[in-house]
Design a protein around this motif. Structure first.
Motif, PDB file in Angstrom:
ATOM      1  N   ALA A 121      23.152  10.234 -30.032  1.00  0.00           N
ATOM      2  CA  ALA A 121      23.294   9.270 -28.872  1.00  0.00           C
ATOM      3  C   ALA A 121      24.705   8.199 -28.978  1.00  0.00           C
ATOM      4  O   ALA A 121      25.327   8.268 -30.104  1.00  0.00           O
ATOM      5  N   VAL A 122      25.502   8.541 -27.778  1.00  0.00           N
ATOM      6  CA  VAL A 122      26.951   7.704 -27.809  1.00  0.00           C
ATOM      7  C   VAL A 122      26.646   6.837 -26.719  1.00  0.00           C
ATOM      8  O   VAL A 122      26.179   7.079 -25.529  1.00  0.00           O
ATOM      9  N   GLU A 123      27.032   5.652 -27.334  1.00  0.00           N
ATOM     10  CA  GLU A 123      27.028   4.508 -26.086  1.00  0.00           C
ATOM     11  C   GLU A 123      28.269   4.176 -25.347  1.00  0.00           C
ATOM     12  O   GLU A 123      29.424   4.601 -25.904  1.00  0.00           O
ATOM     13  N   TYR A 124      27.967   4.088 -24.098  1.00  0.00           N
ATOM     14  CA  TYR A 124      28.908   3.656 -23.069  1.00  0.00           C
ATOM     15  C   TYR A 124      28.843   2.651 -22.300  1.00  0.00           C
ATOM     16  O   TYR A 124      29.948   2.215 -21.674  1.00  0.00           O
ATOM     17  N   TYR A 125      27.746   2.073 -22.473  1.00  0.00           N
ATOM     18  CA  TYR A 125      27.706   0.772 -21.624  1.00  0.00           C
ATOM     19  C   TYR A 125      26.566  -0.042 -22.224  1.00  0.00           C
ATOM     20  O   TYR A 125      25.416   0.490 -22.647  1.00  0.00           O
ATOM     21  N   ILE A 126      26.406  -1.415 -22.196  1.00  0.00           N
ATOM     22  CA  ILE A 126      25.312  -2.195 -22.469  1.00  0.00           C
ATOM     23  C   ILE A 126      25.620  -3.549 -22.110  1.00  0.00           C
ATOM     24  O   ILE A 126      26.751  -4.306 -21.931  1.00  0.00           O
ATOM     25  N   LYS A 127      24.351  -4.057 -21.457  1.00  0.00           N
ATOM     26  CA  LYS A 127      24.354  -5.502 -20.757  1.00  0.00           C
ATOM     27  C   LYS A 127      23.242  -6.115 -21.151  1.00  0.00           C
ATOM     28  O   LYS A 127      22.115  -5.435 -20.278  1.00  0.00           O
ATOM     29  N   GLY A 147      14.735  11.499 -30.117  1.00  0.00           N
ATOM     30  CA  GLY A 147      14.400  10.088 -30.743  1.00  0.00           C
ATOM     31  C   GLY A 147      15.770   9.429 -31.107  1.00  0.00           C
ATOM     32  O   GLY A 147      15.643   8.377 -31.167  1.00  0.00           O
ATOM     33  N   HIS A 148      16.808  10.079 -30.827  1.00  0.00           N
ATOM     34  CA  HIS A 148      18.222   9.413 -31.360  1.00  0.00           C
ATOM     35  C   HIS A 148      18.481   8.312 -30.368  1.00  0.00           C
ATOM     36  O   HIS A 148      19.117   7.190 -30.761  1.00  0.00           O
ATOM     37  N   GLN A 175       8.506  15.057 -32.878  1.00  0.00           N
ATOM     38  CA  GLN A 175       9.834  14.917 -33.705  1.00  0.00           C
ATOM     39  C   GLN A 175      10.186  13.518 -33.395  1.00  0.00           C
ATOM     40  O   GLN A 175      10.741  12.748 -34.063  1.00  0.00           O
ATOM     41  N   GLY A 176      10.143  13.377 -31.891  1.00  0.00           N
ATOM     42  CA  GLY A 176      10.821  12.184 -31.592  1.00  0.00           C
ATOM     43  C   GLY A 176      10.211  10.826 -32.107  1.00  0.00           C
ATOM     44  O   GLY A 176      10.745   9.951 -32.473  1.00  0.00           O
ATOM     45  N   ILE A 177       8.663  11.047 -31.882  1.00  0.00           N
ATOM     46  CA  ILE A 177       7.897   9.965 -32.395  1.00  0.00           C
ATOM     47  C   ILE A 177       8.080   9.895 -33.912  1.00  0.00           C
ATOM     48  O   ILE A 177       8.420   8.381 -34.244  1.00  0.00           O
ATOM     49  N   ALA A 178       8.065  10.829 -34.759  1.00  0.00           N
ATOM     50  CA  ALA A 178       8.571  10.487 -36.250  1.00  0.00           C
ATOM     51  C   ALA A 178      10.011   9.682 -36.304  1.00  0.00           C
ATOM     52  O   ALA A 178      10.050   8.978 -37.149  1.00  0.00           O
ATOM     53  N   LEU A 180      11.713   7.989 -34.392  1.00  0.00           N
ATOM     54  CA  LEU A 180      11.635   6.575 -34.106  1.00  0.00           C
ATOM     55  C   LEU A 180      10.742   5.780 -34.928  1.00  0.00           C
ATOM     56  O   LEU A 180      11.451   4.742 -35.365  1.00  0.00           O
ATOM     57  N   GLN A 181       9.606   6.183 -35.364  1.00  0.00           N
ATOM     58  CA  GLN A 181       8.757   5.289 -36.336  1.00  0.00           C
ATOM     59  C   GLN A 181       9.335   5.218 -37.632  1.00  0.00           C
ATOM     60  O   GLN A 181       9.314   4.303 -38.497  1.00  0.00           O
TER      61      GLN A 181
END
Length: 219
Positions: A121-127, A147-148, A175-178, A180-181
């Motif tokens: 995951a690459v960030e381009y915005y946060i508010k 999960g990324h 896979q995603g649950i694992a 994140l957990q």
């Protein structure tokens, strides 16, 4: 299965909501013949039902009111207020339905895209609201795939001071649950379904396609 008002199936920190309305609407959401307008409507309806489950444990306090007949003791929400955090862009589809249920909630946005090579995951915005540390945060994204993105979004929420977080999605895979957990074992996950697997491109199978493209009519 534990019998509850919403007929949810809890497993530690993961809840699969199995209410008949959720299962019905999810089936139609998955269908490739569902139009863009129909997809948006179904996501909004499912989001409201998921919000009901996500807010099940909110605290109440007594309040005295007058009905047309008499004085009585009722209950209203107390304690921490809510913040919905949309993981852009597809998270906005879920956000709309949740705001229908709780229009007074604050809203944050985290913009992330998935690198097609690394799937990171690459960030381009946060508010985010300034007082997010004082609020219960419900982070929303239609899919919990690798999960990324979820981990990256929750990293940012915790860096901003938030320590009470629920992650809500339409679909997840083991896979995603694992993932994140492992990164955030304190975060509760609420979903409509745990699907079979990811394909070679990181898409959920059987899934429902690209949620963002189906919400916004893009390819």
């Amino acid at each position: 299965m534990t019998s509850t008002e919403s007929r949810s199936m809890p497993t530690d920190m993961v809840t699969v909501v199995t209410h008949p309305l959720v299962r019905h609407k999810l089936t139609h959401l998955r269908a490739r013949t569902t139009s863009t307008a129909g997809f948006r409507r179904l996501v909004r309806e499912l989001s409201l039902l998921l919000a009901y489950e996500a807010t099940r444990d909110l605290k109440l306090e007594p309040v005295t009111i007058e009905t047309p007949q008499e004085t009585m003791e009722g209950e209203e929400l107390s304690g921490k207020k809510l913040c919905f955090v949309s993981i852009l862009r597809a998270g906005n589809g879920i956000l709309d339905g949740m705001l229908d249920l709780i229009p007074s909630a604050r809203v944050g946005h985290i913009g992330l895209f998935r690198d097609p090579e690394t799937l990171e995951a690459v960030e381009y915005y946060i508010k985010l609201p300034d007082d997010i540390g004082d609020r219960i945060c419900i982070a929303v994204d239609p899919m919990l795939a690798t999960g990324h993105s979820a981990v990256a979004a929750i990293d940012r929420l915790k860096n901003a001071g938030c320590n009470s977080i629920i992650f809500v999605c339409l679909l997840a895979v083991p896979q995603g649950i694992a993932c994140l957990q492992k990164a955030h074992p304190d975060v509760r996950i609420i979903t409509c379904s745990i699907d079979r697997e990811l394909d070679d491109h990181g898409y959920i199978c059987p899934g429902l396609g690209d949620a963002g493209d189906r919400l916004f009519g893009t390819k």
